[in-house]
Design a protein around this motif. Structure first.
Motif, PDB file in Angstrom:
ATOM      1  N   ARG A  56       0.859  -1.178   0.000  1.00 47.30           N
ATOM      2  CA  ARG A  56       0.000   0.000   0.000  1.00 47.30           C
ATOM      3  C   ARG A  56       0.904   1.240   0.000  1.00 47.30           C
ATOM      4  O   ARG A  56       2.059   1.178   0.425  1.00 47.30           O
ATOM      5  N   SER A  78      -1.096  11.211   0.383  1.00 44.10           N
ATOM      6  CA  SER A  78      -2.513  11.425   0.126  1.00 44.10           C
ATOM      7  C   SER A  78      -3.318  10.888   1.304  1.00 44.10           C
ATOM      8  O   SER A  78      -3.393   9.665   1.516  1.00 44.10           O
ATOM      9  N   LEU A  80      -6.545  11.001   1.720  1.00 38.13           N
ATOM     10  CA  LEU A  80      -7.747  10.294   1.254  1.00 38.13           C
ATOM     11  C   LEU A  80      -7.420   8.866   0.846  1.00 38.13           C
ATOM     12  O   LEU A  80      -8.162   7.924   1.183  1.00 38.13           O
ATOM     13  N   GLU A  81      -6.318   8.659   0.132  1.00 39.88           N
ATOM     14  CA  GLU A  81      -5.915   7.306  -0.254  1.00 39.88           C
ATOM     15  C   GLU A  81      -5.570   6.482   0.977  1.00 39.88           C
ATOM     16  O   GLU A  81      -5.893   5.284   1.046  1.00 39.88           O
ATOM     17  N   ILE A  83      -6.834   6.785   4.005  1.00 41.17           N
ATOM     18  CA  ILE A  83      -8.091   6.408   4.668  1.00 41.17           C
ATOM     19  C   ILE A  83      -8.797   5.298   3.902  1.00 41.17           C
ATOM     20  O   ILE A  83      -9.324   4.345   4.493  1.00 41.17           O
ATOM     21  N   ARG A  84      -8.797   5.399   2.574  1.00 45.29           N
ATOM     22  CA  ARG A  84      -9.423   4.338   1.759  1.00 45.29           C
ATOM     23  C   ARG A  84      -8.734   2.998   1.978  1.00 45.29           C
ATOM     24  O   ARG A  84      -9.400   1.954   2.097  1.00 45.29           O
ATOM     25  N   ASP A  85      -7.408   3.011   2.042  1.00 38.87           N
ATOM     26  CA  ASP A  85      -6.665   1.766   2.249  1.00 38.87           C
ATOM     27  C   ASP A  85      -6.971   1.157   3.616  1.00 38.87           C
ATOM     28  O   ASP A  85      -7.066  -0.074   3.753  1.00 38.87           O
ATOM     29  N   ARG A  87      -9.795   1.476   5.359  1.00 34.90           N
ATOM     30  CA  ARG A  87     -11.164   0.948   5.342  1.00 34.90           C
ATOM     31  C   ARG A  87     -11.284  -0.324   4.512  1.00 34.90           C
ATOM     32  O   ARG A  87     -12.105  -1.203   4.821  1.00 34.90           O
ATOM     33  N   ALA A  88     -10.466  -0.439   3.466  1.00 34.08           N
ATOM     34  CA  ALA A  88     -10.570  -1.589   2.555  1.00 34.08           C
ATOM     35  C   ALA A  88      -9.777  -2.797   3.044  1.00 34.08           C
ATOM     36  O   ALA A  88      -9.980  -3.910   2.533  1.00 34.08           O
ATOM     37  N   VAL A 104      -1.071   1.729   8.046  1.00 32.78           N
ATOM     38  CA  VAL A 104      -2.308   1.216   7.452  1.00 32.78           C
ATOM     39  C   VAL A 104      -2.830   0.030   8.257  1.00 32.78           C
ATOM     40  O   VAL A 104      -4.002  -0.011   8.665  1.00 32.78           O
TER      41      VAL A 104
END
Length: 343
Positions: A56, A78, A80-81, A83-85, A87-88, A104
């Motif tokens: 990641r 980033s 936003l990236e 946070i997305r990582d 959550r995913a 992460v």
């Protein structure tokens, strides 16, 4: 037991430590998935031990000429990236998250209420550990970058009851003494470092950096970073000049190598490491890599007493395999006693 092991990829110390721990985790009935962040995947090397690892982007720090560049750091990361990582990440598929300051996996475990065990140098910075170059921002980052429910810190001295000796490859032993001084200053301007070394033509240097291409410039052998080649040159070195990262200096102390170290400007961890080294009288600390500094260190260089380290990685792997039920404070007492017995 299924474990997700997150490794911070900025610098080679975290990865080097994780390689050793991975070797011993593989000796047990544990299913481990490795996740590396903080460095482009294409720039990682010698990663075979981690198998089909996940990658990641994570968070990292940008540096320029031996200093942290905060503007470039902001540009490269980033949120936003990130946070997305988090959550995913399918962290609920695992019984335990181990993080060596990898954000992460740590934040995914925290938010999903999966147990998170922090293992690394950064988790050694309690109230008794020497601190230098601290700021409110630096302290906040140290405490919140990769949070853990339980933490095992690694350091050169038992500053707190959760602190264990460093994790290194304890099979490292001094080789046939060479004529070279090993240079590893990855955060510095490599051309400027080489220029300083070239002004000492009677001394042989081997200079490593991810930025370099194998070759020679006068009395300096230039080498692109390689895990095994670096170890070979380390064990036969007369001394080491490096930044104030934790892992390499730990190996130097284990081998009994003279150290000249320059902390990365603006990074609390490295300034604190430098302060600890001065207090323990383990290394010569400098604020610059210059001809007067290097030549003076070479003239006065004394071979220190080797401080052989116990096999911390094997002990931690056994402790984890047994469910991490016993006190890690007791584990620390045992390992520090082994280290004292080795002296």
């Amino acid at each position: 037991m299924k474990i997700l092991f997150g490794i911070q990829g900025t610098g080679n110390g975290h990865i080097s430590r994780a390689r050793i721990l991975a070797k011993y985790l593989a000796e047990h009935q544990i299913d481990v998935t490795y996740l590396i962040s903080g460095r482009e995947k294409a720039k990682l090397f010698d990663m075979e031990i981690f198998g089909d690892f996940w990658h990641r982007k994570g968070l990292t720090f940008a540096t320029n000429d031996g200093k942290i560049n905060y503007l470039e750091t902001f540009k490269q990361n980033s949120v936003l990236e990130f946070i997305r990582d988090i959550r995913a990440l399918p962290v609920r598929d695992y019984d335990l998250v181990i993080t060596d300051f990898e954000p992460v996996s740590a934040w995914a475990g925290k938010l999903a209420k999966v147990p998170v065990l922090g293992v690394g140098h950064q988790y050694a910075f309690g109230e008794n550990t020497p601190l230098a170059g601290e700021s409110m921002m630096a302290k906040w980052i140290m405490q919140n970058f990769a949070p853990a429910n339980k933490s095992i810190g690694l350091h050169w001295h038992p500053y707190s009851d959760n602190v264990l000796p460093p994790i290194i490859d304890t099979n490292l032993s001094p080789g046939d003494l060479g004529e070279h001084i090993l240079i590893y200053l990855p955060f510095e301007n490599q051309k400027l470092v080489t220029q300083v070394l070239n002004q000492l033509p009677n001394v042989n240097f081997i200079q490593y950096s991810p930025e370099l291409i194998d070759g020679h410039q006068g009395n300096v052998a230039l080498r692109k970073t390689s895990y095994q080649a670096f170890k070979n040159d380390l064990v036969s070195a007369r001394g080491v000049i490096c930044n104030s990262g934790f892992e390499l200096i730990s190996e130097c102390l284990h081998l009994g190598l003279p150290i000249l170290t320059k902390p990365l400007n603006g990074q609390m961890e490295q300034h604190s490491n430098a302060l600890a080294l001065e207090q323990l009288n383990y290394a010569k600390v400098t604020s610059e890599i210059s001809l007067p500094i290097v030549s003076q260190w070479l003239e006065k260089m004394n071979v220190p007493q080797a401080r052989p380290l116990p096999n911390v990685a094997k002990s931690i792997a056994e402790w984890v395999a047994q469910g991490a039920k016993d006190s890690h404070q007791q584990l620390g007492k045992s390992l520090w006693q082994k280290m004292a017995d080795n002296l």
